[in-house]
Design an enzyme around this catalytic site. Structure first.
Site, PDB file in Angstrom:
ATOM      1  N   HIS A   1       0.831  -1.223   0.000  1.00 17.79           N
ATOM      2  CA  HIS A   1       0.000   0.000   0.000  1.00 17.79           C
ATOM      3  C   HIS A   1       0.858   1.262   0.000  1.00 17.79           C
ATOM      4  O   HIS A   1       0.436   2.302   0.511  1.00 17.79           O
ATOM      5  CB  HIS A   1      -0.952   0.035   1.207  1.00 17.79           C
ATOM      6  CG  HIS A   1      -1.677  -1.248   1.458  1.00 17.79           C
ATOM      7  ND1 HIS A   1      -2.879  -1.555   0.871  1.00 17.79           N
ATOM      8  CD2 HIS A   1      -1.331  -2.330   2.210  1.00 17.79           C
ATOM      9  CE1 HIS A   1      -3.260  -2.764   1.274  1.00 17.79           C
ATOM     10  NE2 HIS A   1      -2.332  -3.250   2.064  1.00 17.79           N
TER      11      HIS A   1
ATOM     12  N   SER B 237      14.525  21.998 -15.896  1.00 14.92           N
ATOM     13  CA  SER B 237      13.345  22.828 -16.108  1.00 14.92           C
ATOM     14  C   SER B 237      13.775  24.145 -16.731  1.00 14.92           C
ATOM     15  O   SER B 237      14.855  24.654 -16.428  1.00 14.92           O
ATOM     16  CB  SER B 237      12.649  23.068 -14.772  1.00 14.92           C
ATOM     17  OG  SER B 237      11.854  24.240 -14.838  1.00 14.92           O
TER      18      SER B 237
ATOM     19  N   LYS C 235      15.822  22.084 -10.636  1.00 13.23           N
ATOM     20  CA  LYS C 235      15.158  20.837 -11.028  1.00 13.23           C
ATOM     21  C   LYS C 235      16.037  19.854 -11.779  1.00 13.23           C
ATOM     22  O   LYS C 235      16.839  20.231 -12.615  1.00 13.23           O
ATOM     23  CB  LYS C 235      13.960  21.172 -11.927  1.00 13.23           C
ATOM     24  CG  LYS C 235      12.786  21.714 -11.158  1.00 13.23           C
ATOM     25  CD  LYS C 235      11.973  20.594 -10.566  1.00 13.23           C
ATOM     26  CE  LYS C 235      10.605  21.107 -10.227  1.00 13.23           C
ATOM     27  NZ  LYS C 235       9.605  20.098 -10.333  1.00 13.23           N
TER      28      LYS C 235
ATOM     29  N   GLU D 159       9.199   8.900 -16.768  1.00  9.36           N
ATOM     30  CA  GLU D 159       7.825   9.380 -16.969  1.00  9.36           C
ATOM     31  C   GLU D 159       7.343   9.089 -18.392  1.00  9.36           C
ATOM     32  O   GLU D 159       6.193   8.695 -18.609  1.00  9.36           O
ATOM     33  CB  GLU D 159       7.742  10.886 -16.687  1.00  9.36           C
ATOM     34  CG  GLU D 159       7.859  11.204 -15.198  1.00  9.36           C
ATOM     35  CD  GLU D 159       8.009  12.689 -14.913  1.00  9.36           C
ATOM     36  OE1 GLU D 159       7.743  13.518 -15.808  1.00  9.36           O
ATOM     37  OE2 GLU D 159       8.412  13.027 -13.794  1.00  9.36           O
TER      38      GLU D 159
END
Ligand code: ARG
Length: 474
Positions: free
Chosen positions: A156, A277, A283, A290
């Site tokens: 979980h 970024s 970043k 992704e």
């Protein structure tokens, strides 16, 4: 507009209709398979006396030339033709005249395209297997290096019990190993040659289908000509297996993204595999993971599309089947690209061992083992569970972990606890007492790794013999 079938028509096809019908823009990818199939077909026609040996030799020589020229870029595949089959035949006729017109004897574009597609998918299946093998090698090397790297295991997405990085990686090894079995399985089932099925009912010429099947590296000919021209099960099976691969890659990507987050910091993705970024200078984003996660939908889409295309098609060939190509080609390129990139990212990733260890120690991942300690000292499990529950609550209130409690504090909850409890609930003990096959202890993992190494060394289904078949150049 150049088409093979103008004879019975009195009117030119409308340009829009022609464009809608044509497949050359995407089936040009099959030029190699198309030419190799034609060469095997013509050689067989010559051997069978259907064409003279000289005619066959002349056509074969010209087909070889055409293939070379296409590969060298000196002969462009023109979109003026309806499909790749028409293109090759038209070039042949242009060069050889009447002899070229004999190429299509005893053959239909229906068995021709069925053959091309099978040969194309067959090679892709084998290449997918190779990519999976490379990924497994990378995973295995991480496993070997990290049998003692303790990290929290989750259920979980809540910290559950301590495991090792080797153990976590081993789960992915199993998934990609099954994907490899699927490749082999698909190959075994699909590797039969549809050439000679004709339009749907075979042909009246005395073709030697065994001969062409063998020459093209198939186990033998398909046994029903209607099925031969209209079977695309292997495309669906392959898309299904690719979808499964993408599902595995996507789960793995999701973990990498979580592990790479500022909160977890279990890994640091190499600079070469991260992006920045345009506005936020601090970043470093896990874009590759992704994108792999995101592209999964695209591959599933191809599978759904193909299942739907096939579901209402009566026997035998129907033009719907031309839809087997574009999305399938895209799905193959996508999945193969994802496999290669993911492997590169994984091979260069940096694991933050200290952070993983700290995270495991701070999450009450030894609570089960504390309960087991009590059970080993005669407390019934359900009572032990309740006692440790109270202990966890106490720890949460005080902001400490179980092993940071003093023996007095522990004994205040249960007098069964003795000094040896600290040893019993250390992260190392929690992991290394789990000795059953498939469990995370160093000892159990090392036994498994020996097996995996052996499997990986032996299991390449592209043996030399296979490779010979796949590299078939007549
Ligand atoms: N372009 C077609 C396909 O991909 C080739 C077969 C065409 N056969 C036919 N009878 N129209 O399926």
């Amino acid at each position: 507009m150049a088409q093979l079938w103008g004879g019975r028509f009195t009117k030119e096809t409308d340009q829009l209709v022609y464009n809608f019908n044509a497949s050359i823009t995407f089936d040009k990818k099959l030029y190699k398979q198309d030419i190799e199939g034609s060469i095997a077909h013509v050689k067989m026609l010559g051997r069978q006396g259907i064409l003279s040996e000289e005619e066959a030799a002349q056509i074969v020589a010209e087909l070889k030339k055409i293939k070379k020229e296409v590969e060298a870029g000196t002969l462009a595949i023109s979109d003026q033709y309806e499909d790749i089959h028409s293109f090759v035949e038209a070039v042949l006729i242009e060069r050889l005249g009447d002899v070229g017109k004999k190429l299509h004897t005893g053959r239909s574009r229906n068995d021709q395209v069925a053959l091309d597609m099978r040969m194309y998918i067959r090679t892709e299946v084998a290449q997918t297997d190779e990519l999976l093998k490379e990924l497994l090698e990378t995973i295995l090397s991480i496993m070997k290096a990290h049998t003692e790297t303790i990290m929290p295991g989750f259920t979980h997405l809540q910290k559950a019990q301590p495991i090792t990085l080797a153990h976590h990686m081993g789960a992915y090894f199993e998934m990609f190993k099954r994907d490899r079995f699927r490749m082999r399985d698909i190959y075994e089932r699909m590797n039969y040659c549809p050439l000679g099925s004709g339009a749907l009912a075979g042909t009246t010429y005395p073709l030697d289908r065994d001969d062409t099947a063998k020459a093209l590296g198939f186990y033998g000919p398909t046994l029903n000509s209607m099925d031969g021209v209209s079977d695309r099960d292997y495309v669906i099976e392959y898309l299904s297996a690719l979808s499964m691969i993408m599902m595995h890659l996507s789960r793995f990507s999701e973990e990498i993204i979580i592990w790479n987050s500022n909160e977890y910091q279990f890994v640091e993705i190499d600079d070469g595999y991260s992006t920045g970024s345009s506005i936020m200078p601090q970043k470093k984003n896990p874009d590759i993971a992704e994108l792999v996660r995101g592209k999964t939908g695209r591959v599933y889409g191809a599978l759904m599309s193909m299942l739907t295309t096939m579901k209402g098609i009566p026997l035998a060939y129907n033009k719907d089947m031309q839809e087997d190509k574009e999305l399938t080609f895209d799905a193959i390129d996508t999945a193969k690209g994802c496999l290669a990139l993911f492997q590169g990212m994984l091979a260069t990733i940096h694991f933050q061992k200290d952070q993983m260890r700290k995270s495991a120690a701070l999450g009450f991942t030894n609570a089960t083992d504390a309960a087991d300690y009590l059970v080993n000292h005669g407390v019934p499990f359900r009572d032990a569970h309740g006692i440790v529950g109270q202990i966890v609550l106490y720890c949460i209130e005080k902001g400490i972990s179980i092993d940071e409690m003093s023996l007095d504090e522990l004994r205040a909850v249960s007098p069964v606890f003795e000094e040896d409890v600290y040893e019993a609930i250390s992260m190392e003990t929690c992991v290394n007492k789990r000795l059953t096959v498939g469990a995370p202890s160093k000892e159990a993992m090392e036994r498994v790794i020996v097996v995996l190494e052996k499997e990986l060394a032996e299991s390449g289904f592209l043996t030399e013999e296979w490779e010979q078949k796949l590299l078939f150049t007549p």
